[in-house]
Scaffold this motif. Structure first.
Motif, short mmCIF file in Angstrom:
data_model
loop_
_atom_site.label_atom_id
_atom_site.label_comp_id
_atom_site.label_asym_id
_atom_site.label_seq_id
_atom_site.Cartn_x
_atom_site.Cartn_y
_atom_site.Cartn_z
N ALA A 64 68.34 46.27 -12.22
CA ALA A 64 69.64 46.86 -11.86
C ALA A 64 70.23 46.02 -10.73
O ALA A 64 69.88 46.18 -9.57
N LYS A 66 72.89 45.87 -9.16
CA LYS A 66 73.67 46.41 -8.03
C LYS A 66 72.82 46.46 -6.76
O LYS A 66 73.35 46.46 -5.66
N HIS A 205 71.00 56.54 -22.85
CA HIS A 205 70.55 56.10 -21.54
C HIS A 205 70.62 57.26 -20.57
O HIS A 205 71.52 58.08 -20.65
N HIS A 207 69.71 58.06 -16.19
CA HIS A 207 69.22 57.57 -14.89
C HIS A 207 69.25 58.78 -13.98
O HIS A 207 70.32 59.29 -13.67
N SER A 210 67.39 58.21 -7.50
CA SER A 210 66.78 57.05 -6.87
C SER A 210 65.74 57.46 -5.85
O SER A 210 65.73 58.60 -5.39
N GLY A 248 65.13 54.02 -10.48
CA GLY A 248 64.92 55.05 -9.45
C GLY A 248 63.52 55.09 -8.88
O GLY A 248 63.20 55.98 -8.10
N GLU A 290 65.07 50.44 -15.86
CA GLU A 290 66.01 49.69 -15.01
C GLU A 290 65.69 49.78 -13.53
O GLU A 290 66.47 50.34 -12.77
N GLY A 292 65.75 48.80 -9.77
CA GLY A 292 66.59 47.96 -8.89
C GLY A 292 65.84 47.77 -7.59
O GLY A 292 65.22 46.73 -7.33
N ARG A 293 65.84 48.84 -6.80
CA ARG A 293 65.16 48.86 -5.51
C ARG A 293 63.70 48.42 -5.60
O ARG A 293 63.21 47.67 -4.75
N TYR A 390 70.32 47.16 -1.74
CA TYR A 390 71.48 47.92 -1.22
C TYR A 390 71.80 47.62 0.23
O TYR A 390 72.26 48.47 0.97
C1 LIG Z 1 71.33 52.53 -9.50
C2 LIG Z 1 70.90 52.48 -10.89
C3 LIG Z 1 69.65 51.95 -11.22
C4 LIG Z 1 68.67 51.44 -10.20
O1 LIG Z 1 68.27 52.40 -9.29
P1 LIG Z 1 67.07 52.03 -8.28
O2 LIG Z 1 66.91 53.26 -7.47
O3 LIG Z 1 67.54 50.88 -7.47
O4 LIG Z 1 65.89 51.69 -9.10
C5 LIG Z 1 69.33 51.87 -12.55
N1 LIG Z 1 70.16 52.29 -13.51
C6 LIG Z 1 71.37 52.81 -13.22
C7 LIG Z 1 72.25 53.24 -14.31
C8 LIG Z 1 71.77 52.93 -11.91
O5 LIG Z 1 72.97 53.45 -11.64
#
Ligand SMILES: *Cc1c(COP(=O)(O)O)cnc(C)c1O
Length: 431
Positions: A64, A66, A205, A207, A210, A248, A290, A292-293, A390
């Motif tokens: 992810a 972002k 999908h 999510h 987090s 998350g 997905e 990210g963190r 972030y």
């Molecule tokens: C923010 C987000 C993620 C990543 O979240 P993390 O807490 O960083 O793992 C994954 N998928 C979607 C759709 C998101 O909005």
């Protein structure tokens, strides 16, 4: 005191990121400085990929972006074979410029502009994750005009509570993201899609939030989603081939954070998915996740220089640093936890209670309140840990403060991957 993955302390009492002395990095590249550990990022990518491969015949780990997006991160993540989530034209543009294969790009967002949808179609991204019916209709029309068929997925609100902070909770019906499940909106949208000519629905999908520490909400979400797959198969005779369970996965920001080992996590969720699919006689879809963190968070450390120190008796001790909410807005936004350490005396006892404050004209410009560090002095290098996610991606030029540089550390080498902004950068769009 804990140290994030990839950090250690040398004989001189200096904090190291891999084999680079952070005091030397601060000297050489200046502060504030974002320092990333490349081997930690790669290790995290591999941990997820390996466990997904072990658990599923067909799977993909998608970063992810972002959490942290720049050319070099895209290159590293591509090199590790992951997919990439983008949520804007800017993130997509970065991925393209980094040579990221577009078929592994997933385009998210609750309000993509027409230009962004066009850009996604022209770029031939792997999937567009459609958030609502307005977007579905627009995308179908745009794809029709361009003579292409868009592979899409739907963002679903599975209604699962991820036991997490209100501001980062996104699974509920009262969320701006996605189609609601409990009122039948999601099912109706799937049905409606069968009438559209220019989109091809490959899966759903979700999510659910987090900084999640346990597997229960993921299991609950997976079951809720798979029930919908069964209903879609029974009532519409459609077999969806992809299931994306989102990101998350929690990381360690402070000593008391106790995230579950990711490979164990994957294994438990996978058992539930396989059992559910066999009991309900459906094929196990391709499973996508997905993080990210969890890929970049602990890999990042921010270095600041300590300036003035204001000890207000019986109230608090302000320790000022030469950055703040501009480079890390997460405490100002939602009181995010962080650990800090004085990098040039990392082995000294952390017996001083500090409120670390930035240099912005805003009382809320804090990095952390009442945290324990060694007694600070002007000129010390203060390291804030687990800032890889972030921070840069949420940074701003508030007070016209240039953004810090980012260096990527690999063992004893450090290279600049994002240059420090200059005052000229600050005025470059001014007329
Ligand atoms: C923010 C987000 C993620 C990543 O979240 P993390 O807490 O960083 O793992 C994954 N998928 C979607 C759709 C998101 O909005």
């Amino acid at each position: 005191m804990f140290l994030s993955e990839g950090l250690s302390i040398n004989k001189a009492g200096h904090l190291l990121v891999e084999n680079c002395d952070t005091v030397e990095l601060a000297e050489k590249f200046g502060t504030p400085l974002y320092v990333m550990s490349e081997n930690t990022i790669r290790k995290n990518c591999r941990l997820f990929s390996k466990s997904m491969k072990q658990n599923y015949k067909n799977s993909l780990v998608i970063f992810a972006s972002k959490a942290l997006n720049c050319l070099e991160i895209c290159r590293i993540v591509n090199d590790e074979g992951l997919g990439l989530d983008v949520v804007s034209g800017g993130e997509l543009y970065t991925a393209k410029k980094a040579g990221f294969p577009m078929d592994r790009v997933f385009f998210h967002g609750n309000n993509k502009t027409s230009d962004e949808l066009k850009m996604a179609l022209e770029s031939k991204v792997g999937r567009i994750i459609v958030d609502n019916v307005f977007e579905l209709d627009e995308l179908d029309e745009l794809a029709g005009k361009m003579g292409v068929k868009a592979d899409i997925m739907f963002r679903i609100k599975p209604g699962v509570d991820a036991h997490t902070h209100d501001f980062v909770k996104t699974g509920q019906i009262d969320s701006k993201f996605g189609f609601a499940l409990e009122n039948g909106e999601a099912f109706e949208a799937v049905k409606y899609t069968t009438k559209l000519k220019n989109v091809n629905l490959t899966g759903l999908h979700c999510h659910i939030g987090s900084q999640i520490f346990d597997d229960e909400p993921f299991i609950a979400a997976a079951e809720v989603m798979l029930k919908l797959y069964v209903k879609i198969k029974k009532e519409l005779n459609i077999t969806l081939s992809d299931l994306n369970l989102g990101g998350g996965f929690g990381i360690k920001y402070i000593e008391s954070d106790d995230p579950m080992a990711y490979d164990k996590f994957m294994n438990t969720v996978s058992n539930v998915i396989h059992d559910f699919c066999s009991v309900n006689s459906i094929d196990v879809p391709r499973i996508l996740i997905e993080p990210g963190r969890a890929i970049v968070g602990e890999a990042g450390t921010t270095l600041y220089t300590v300036g003035a120190i204001k000890e207000i008796e019986n109230i608090r001790n302000y320790v000022f640093v030469n950055g703040g909410m501009g480079d890390n807005p997460r405490y100002a936004l939602y009181n995010a936890d962080y650990s800090a350490i004085i990098a040039n005396k990392a082995d000294a006892t952390a017996d001083y209670t500090a409120t670390i404050a930035g240099k912005c004209c805003e009382s809320g410009d804090l990095i952390q309140e009442d945290t324990k560090i060694a007694k600070p002095e002007k000129g010390d290098i203060l390291a804030v840990l687990s800032t890889g996610a972030y921070n840069y991606s949420m940074s701003s030029n508030y007070n016209r403060i240039p953004r810090p540089a980012m260096v990527m550390v690999n063992e004893d080498k450090a290279r600049v991957v994002i240059k420090r902004e200059t005052y000229d950068d600050i005025i470059k769009n001014d007329i």
